[in-house]
Design an enzyme around this catalytic site. Structure first.
Site, PDB file in Angstrom:
ATOM      1  N   GLY A 140      17.567  -9.796   6.257  1.00 34.99           N
ATOM      2  CA  GLY A 140      16.907 -10.199   5.023  1.00 34.99           C
ATOM      3  C   GLY A 140      15.640 -11.010   5.217  1.00 34.99           C
ATOM      4  O   GLY A 140      15.159 -11.648   4.295  1.00 34.99           O
ATOM      5  N   ASP A 184       9.560   1.406   6.799  1.00 33.80           N
ATOM      6  CA  ASP A 184      10.476   0.723   7.719  1.00 33.80           C
ATOM      7  C   ASP A 184      11.135   1.703   8.681  1.00 33.80           C
ATOM      8  O   ASP A 184      11.215   1.470   9.892  1.00 33.80           O
ATOM      9  CB  ASP A 184      11.575   0.005   6.931  1.00 33.80           C
ATOM     10  CG  ASP A 184      11.018  -0.983   5.932  1.00 33.80           C
ATOM     11  OD1 ASP A 184       9.800  -1.252   5.971  1.00 33.80           O
ATOM     12  OD2 ASP A 184      11.804  -1.472   5.098  1.00 33.80           O
ATOM     13  N   THR A 186       0.832  -1.207   0.000  1.00 34.52           N
ATOM     14  CA  THR A 186       0.000   0.000   0.000  1.00 34.52           C
ATOM     15  C   THR A 186       0.869   1.261   0.000  1.00 34.52           C
ATOM     16  O   THR A 186       0.422   2.309  -0.446  1.00 34.52           O
ATOM     17  CB  THR A 186      -0.905   0.040   1.244  1.00 34.52           C
ATOM     18  OG1 THR A 186      -0.090  -0.239   2.391  1.00 34.52           O
ATOM     19  CG2 THR A 186      -2.011  -0.992   1.166  1.00 34.52           C
ATOM     20  N   SER A 193      17.675  -3.564   7.844  1.00 34.62           N
ATOM     21  CA  SER A 193      18.335  -2.417   7.201  1.00 34.62           C
ATOM     22  C   SER A 193      17.878  -1.096   7.818  1.00 34.62           C
ATOM     23  O   SER A 193      18.698  -0.213   8.080  1.00 34.62           O
ATOM     24  CB  SER A 193      18.095  -2.423   5.694  1.00 34.62           C
ATOM     25  OG  SER A 193      16.726  -2.317   5.384  1.00 34.62           O
TER      26      SER A 193
END
Ligand code: ADP
Ligand code: MG
Length: 438
Positions: A150, A210, A58, A156
């Site tokens: 990952g 994030d 989204t 990250s």
């Protein structure tokens, strides 16, 4: 996780990836710092990974997402330098110390390109200066992270948010605020720099979800994030108070072609928006969905059917995300019918991602099916898909049974053993321990 996956074994005990406590995290990062650089760091800062409760694919369509911060964090022991040198070391990679020059580093693909994980950390200093928040000084920093790499849990962003709050403090930027009194507007500016580091320095074309989660979440809450405007609302999601747990199942599956598929989905959404004459698919109101889908179907392209399904996922997922955020924010306890509705929204999200967005994979579908069969209130893939992690909302006492059922189902299919995490909605990035300089 960088270690080789091992096959799942039926009846084996599920393996949980532990979150380091604040003390353990501080000790690990500070110990590595002293070993590598000598002396004491100015402090240890941390930043969490995140998991998205609902709202998948989204973000780039201008819609909402609903992440929580994990108790799994990157810990960064850092000491300011008087010159413009950056020295970095990570317990995970066990590499020698990397030495960089803040005046020489630059974006990926340029002569100043920075190698591997250094790009995330040094990239934040570079990006803060590009955002007009410098000049900064150089620094020495030691990283110890327990966010699985990952796995779709944003190791990250944790790598970016930790130096962001550390540099905010040692360079006196004054944007992050205190641990008990986070400055949300200031943190939104740090998010911008972290996104820039990831996009330009690491070369990963991700949105801001994030980094927003790592810097702007609250303990016991989910972050209702408007990905278009950056506006946030903190909605209560105190699982422990309701006898609930959010189980993360890291499938350990990392399918190739992910980047190509991700790009293809984005392109499909852009094309559909153009056909519909809107800027982003978030502009299609749920009440207009049927008419919009009819228009896309009538466009006559060879992939009209795929475009219809991609569009249907995005528009319905935006509505589900708004509904779930509104439910969590309605002030009622998360039990009974409300809990059933939350679970149903999570289930519908996964089904839409599987059928319409076609971004699940056998490992994700098997985990979700097994978790539901073992009594989860709701289960879905989380993150970009094609591997990565799934989540299941389960009763406290059912965690072990659900994890075992998933493990057995994986063994039956010959998949690698998944790793499990307990996703307690946790605090955003901050300082862990007082250092030499106060
Ligand atoms: P995710 O964010 O979902 O974990 P990404 O591919 O975005 O996956 O980020 C993973 C990358 O981040 C790794 O390949 C590595 O470069 C870097 N990284 C994350 N945590 C660490 C760590 N503790 N030490 C070294 N590199 C790390
Ligand atoms: Mg990432």
């Amino acid at each position: 996780m960088t270690d080789q996956p091992i096959p799942a074994v039926a009846g084996a005990d599920p393996v949980f990836s532990p979150a380091l406590s604040a003390r353990e995290g501080a000790a690990a990062a500070a110990g590595l710092f002293t070993e590598a650089f000598g002396g004491e760091p100015d402090g240890v800062w941390y930043a969490p990974g995140r998991v998205n409760v609902i709202g998948e694919h989204t973000d780039y369509n201008g819609g909402p997402a609903l992440p929580i911060a994990l108790p799994h964090r990157a810990h960064l022991a850092l000491r300011r330098r008087e010159d413009r040198t950056i020295r970095l070391v990570s317990s995970q990679t066990r590499e020698a110390i990397d030495v960089l020059d803040l005046d020489a580093i630059g974006p990926k693909g340029t002569p100043g390109e920075v190698r591997h994980w250094n790009a995330y950390i040094a990239g934040v200093a570079w990006a803060l200066e590009r955002e007009g928040l410098g000049p900064l000084t150089g620094f020495d920093a030691a990283l110890s992270s327990c966010v699985p790499l990952g796995g779709g849990l944003s190791s990250s962003a944790a790598l970016e948010s930790a130096p962001a709050v550390a540099l905010d403090e040692v360079d006196g930027l004054g944007l992050a605020g205190g641990a008990d009194d986070p400055d949300d507007a200031g943190r939104a500016r740090l998010v911008t720099a972290c996104v820039r580091a990831e996009n330009e320095m690491a070369g990963a074309p991700t949105g801001g979800m994030d980094q927003s989660a790592s810097l702007r979440c609250r303990a016991g809450h989910a972050l209702a994030l408007d990905c278009r405007t950056g506006e946030v609302e903190h909605v209560p999601f105190d699982l422990a108070a309701h006898g609930l747990r959010l189980l993360v199942i890291d499938t350990r599956a990392r399918h190739s072609l992910v980047d190509g598929q991700y790009g293809a989905r984005r392109t499909a959404c852009e094309r559909s928006a153009r056909l519909l004459g809107v800027e982003l698919l978030a502009d299609v109101a749920p009440a207009e969905l049927d008419a919009a889908l009819a228009r896309v179907a009538a466009s006559g392209g060879a992939d009209a059917d795929a475009l219809v399904r991609r569009t249907r996922h995005v528009v319905t997922e935006i509505e589900r995300t708004r509904d779930l955020a509104a439910l969590l924010g309605d002030g009622r306890r998360l039990t009974g019918e409300k809990l059933a509705r939350v679970g149903a929204l999570m289930n519908a999200s996964h089904d839409s991602l599987r059928e319409d967005y076609e971004c699940t994979c056998p490992e994700l579908d098997v985990a979700v099916d097994a978790a539901r069969a073992a009594g989860a209130h709701g289960a879905r893939m989380t993150g970009g898909g094609f591997g990565g992690s799934a989540i299941a909302l389960v009763d406290d006492g059912a965690v072990d049974a659900v994890a075992r059922t998933v493990l057995d189902a994986y063994a039956g299919r010959g998949f690698a053993a998944p790793a499990f995490l307990d996703a307690v909605p946790s605090a955003p990035a901050g300082r862990l321990s007082p250092g030499r300089r106060q």
